[in-house]
Design a protein around this motif. Structure first.
Motif, mmCIF file in Angstrom:
data_model
loop_
_atom_site.group_PDB
_atom_site.id
_atom_site.type_symbol
_atom_site.label_atom_id
_atom_site.label_comp_id
_atom_site.label_asym_id
_atom_site.label_seq_id
_atom_site.Cartn_x
_atom_site.Cartn_y
_atom_site.Cartn_z
ATOM 1 N N PRO A 129 -25.795 -33.452 -14.177
ATOM 2 C CA PRO A 129 -26.917 -33.556 -13.250
ATOM 3 C C PRO A 129 -26.964 -34.915 -12.565
ATOM 4 N N GLY A 130 -27.509 -34.921 -11.346
ATOM 5 C CA GLY A 130 -27.668 -36.172 -10.606
ATOM 6 C C GLY A 130 -28.967 -36.874 -10.941
ATOM 7 N N TRP A 131 -29.490 -36.626 -12.126
ATOM 8 C CA TRP A 131 -30.759 -37.217 -12.561
ATOM 9 C C TRP A 131 -30.644 -37.647 -14.018
ATOM 10 N N SER A 132 -31.331 -38.732 -14.358
ATOM 11 C CA SER A 132 -31.435 -39.174 -15.747
ATOM 12 C C SER A 132 -32.883 -39.543 -16.047
ATOM 13 N N TYR A 133 -33.288 -39.238 -17.268
ATOM 14 C CA TYR A 133 -34.677 -39.458 -17.677
ATOM 15 C C TYR A 133 -34.867 -40.883 -18.199
ATOM 16 N N GLN A 134 -36.004 -41.492 -17.820
ATOM 17 C CA GLN A 134 -36.372 -42.814 -18.317
ATOM 18 C C GLN A 134 -37.746 -42.725 -18.981
ATOM 19 N N PRO A 135 -37.809 -42.870 -20.323
ATOM 20 C CA PRO A 135 -39.113 -42.742 -20.993
ATOM 21 C C PRO A 135 -40.120 -43.795 -20.580
ATOM 22 N N ALA A 136 -39.678 -44.955 -20.092
ATOM 23 C CA ALA A 136 -40.625 -45.999 -19.680
ATOM 24 C C ALA A 136 -41.546 -45.497 -18.572
ATOM 25 N N ARG A 137 -41.024 -44.615 -17.706
ATOM 26 C CA ARG A 137 -41.841 -44.080 -16.612
ATOM 27 C C ARG A 137 -42.141 -42.594 -16.791
#
Length: 531
Positions: A149-157
């Protein structure tokens, strides 16, 4: 020719700095090493050098993930070394172009580190952030060119960020006016320092669809072997890149560059729909650009050129860049001729490249006829090789050290090279070829002299000539000068009955031309000025 901008019809020599010459024994090429070989580059007769990215980087993608736009990577030297390179190159009459990566940064860049802290910090919108779907999956179907996927998750946001390539290369948001200006200021910084212009990386990826619409699939009937090479090719990238409004970003870049006189900016458009988003009339968009048909072609037939120039004709009056190879692509002689291709094919492809219409991009080592290096898995450094091995080995095979002389590590370094010296390059070093008048290197130098002395070859129109397969023929013309370029695209001897005749300007050793009958040996090239 004196009235044309210096870059029209120029030959730009691409230096992959990390693999060119190491001056301090750490195994990595550097700017002092490059300075020490400017006499070699000058001897080729080129007009400019294009440097692979020289900025600090964690090297997830070997410099195409920039962490500081206003400095030089310690492996390469210092800002003072860059200034010394400019002085030395300009003293040789050689322009210096930088490779700038402005569609994305490294995730270690201070801009991104600030952006990911919260949703309300001053740089929160400098990158492309979006809400995750309720089930935790990405916002849409966009795929990254380097897999997944062209997306990655960032828990900070508690949000996903978009990346067109590696997860560590977050996409800069060119819709944000502050981020856009910061990117343009990068260009201004280096122009003020004396750089002569830029090659811009992934210029079709600057703008994205703010509504984040899904990309459509590539229709089954149009899918080729190339499309199946990466999953990302199975969708048409119409919303994460290649947008018509991308021309506004290219316009902003050009106007920034043109505030400084006599500069040049060209871009990489690695997907075909992108051309209209960066190339338009001569005074709109970038000065020039290149796309990938000639870089991914592997069948030595006339169509690979005729179709490309047909594509270019759809962008009326725009001046193209022409390249057969670069740091991302299997080397020319191997791509078209396989593992056992020899110098005859290498010389023909050089004659073909250097006689075409456009600004020519010549990758280091192509003037030597270097084949692709075959590396083992433990030797690979490219993330693409790690992802797709053993089906594909990535891009390291064209990035191995420049072979200077026939000794340890080809004279590239006194230490351990970052990539191994290629066994395939034995016998092809600069030192060995310079002493052989019939070498590919000396053939390339003679071709450059012919091109530099000819208005038709540097600036003239190109029109294809009817000829039987496997012959490719075209005419270059400017004013009263007409030059005919003829190539045998096969390994067999070919006879051609034609009335064309004239003064031979360059030829491989097996090309003969007489009025009414031409004989072309295997992979022969013949360039004549017709009367």
């Amino acid at each position: 020719m004196a009235d044309a901008p210096w870059w029209r019809g120029a030959v730009v020599y691409q230096v992959y700095v990390r693999s060119f010459l190491d001056s301090d024994g750490d195994g990595h090429g550097d700017l002092p090493g490059l300075i020490s070989r400017l006499d070699y580059i000058k001897s080729l007769g080129v007009d400019a050098i294009w440097l692979s990215p020289i900025h600090p980087s964690p090297n997830r993608d070997w410099g195409y993930d920039v962490s500081d736009y206003e400095d030089v990577h310690p492996d390469y030297g210092t800002l003072a070394d860059f200034d010394a390179l400019l002085t030395a190159a300009h003293g040789c009459g050689i322009k210096v172009l930088l490779d700038e990566v402005l569609a994305h940064t490294s995730d270690e860049h201070p801009w991104f580190q600030e952006s990911l802290r919260s949703r309300d910090n001053p740089k929160s919108d400098w990158y492309v952030w979006a809400e995750t779907k309720p089930d935790g999956t990405p916002p849409n179907n966009w795929l990254a060119a380097f897999g997944g996927p062209g997306w990655s998750y960032q828990p900070a946001r508690r949000q996903h960020f978009h990346h067109r390539f590696l997860r560590q290369q977050p996409k800069l948001n060119w819709h944000n006016p502050d981020a856009r200006q910061a990117a343009l200021d990068v260009l201004d910084f280096w122009l003020k320092r004396g750089a002569d212009g830029f090659r811009l990386d992934t210029t079709n990826c600057y703008l994205h669809d703010p509504d984040l619409a899904d990309n459509p699939p590539e229709p089954m009937e149009s899918r080729t072997r190339w499309h199946w090479g990466h999953a990302a090719h199975l969708q048409r990238h119409l919303h994460d890149s290649n947008r018509p409004d991308n021309i506004t970003a290219m316009e902003a870049v050009r106007r920034t560059v043109e505030r400084h006189p006599d500069r040049f900016v060209f871009g990489e458009f690695f997907e075909e729909p992108a051309l209209s988003g960066g190339l338009a009339a001569p005074d709109v968009g970038l000065h020039s650009g290149y796309s990938f048909p000639l870089l991914i072609a592997s069948e030595l037939e006339r169509a690979f050129l005729t179709q490309h120039y047909q594509l270019l004709s759809e962008h009326a009056d725009h001046w193209p860049c022409i390249a057969f190879s670069n740091h991302d692509i299997v080397r020319t002689v191997t791509r078209f001729g396989g593992t056992n291709a020899g110098p005859k094919l290498a010389r023909m492809m050089l004659a073909l490249l250097l006689s075409l219409r456009g600004t020519i991009l010549l990758y280091q080592g192509e003037e030597l006829g270097l084949p692709e290096a075959d590396l083992t898995r433990d030797q690979l450094r490219d993330p693409m090789g790690d992802l797709y091995y053993p089906v594909a080995k990535g891009r390291d095979g064209c990035r191995t050290p420049m072979p200077w002389r026939p000794d340890r590590n080809f004279g590239f370094t006194s230490g351990t090279p970052w990539l191994p010296a290629a066994k395939e390059h034995v016998g092809l070093t600069v030192a060995e070829q310079e002493s052989d008048d019939g070498s590919t290197l000396n053939f390339a130098r003679r071709l450059m002299k012919v091109r530099n002395a000819s208005p038709a070859l540097r600036l003239g129109a190109l029109s294809f000539i009817d000829a039987p397969a496997p012959i490719l023929a075209y005419e270059r013309s400017e004013g009263d000068e007409r030059i005919v370029c003829v190539f045998n695209l096969s390994a067999a001897v070919v006879d051609w009955e034609t009335k064309l005749s004239g003064e031979t300007l360059a030829a491989t050793g097996e090309a003969e031309a007489e009025a009414g009958a031409w004989r072309l040996g295997p992979y022969a090239a013949h360039i004549v000025r017709v009367h």
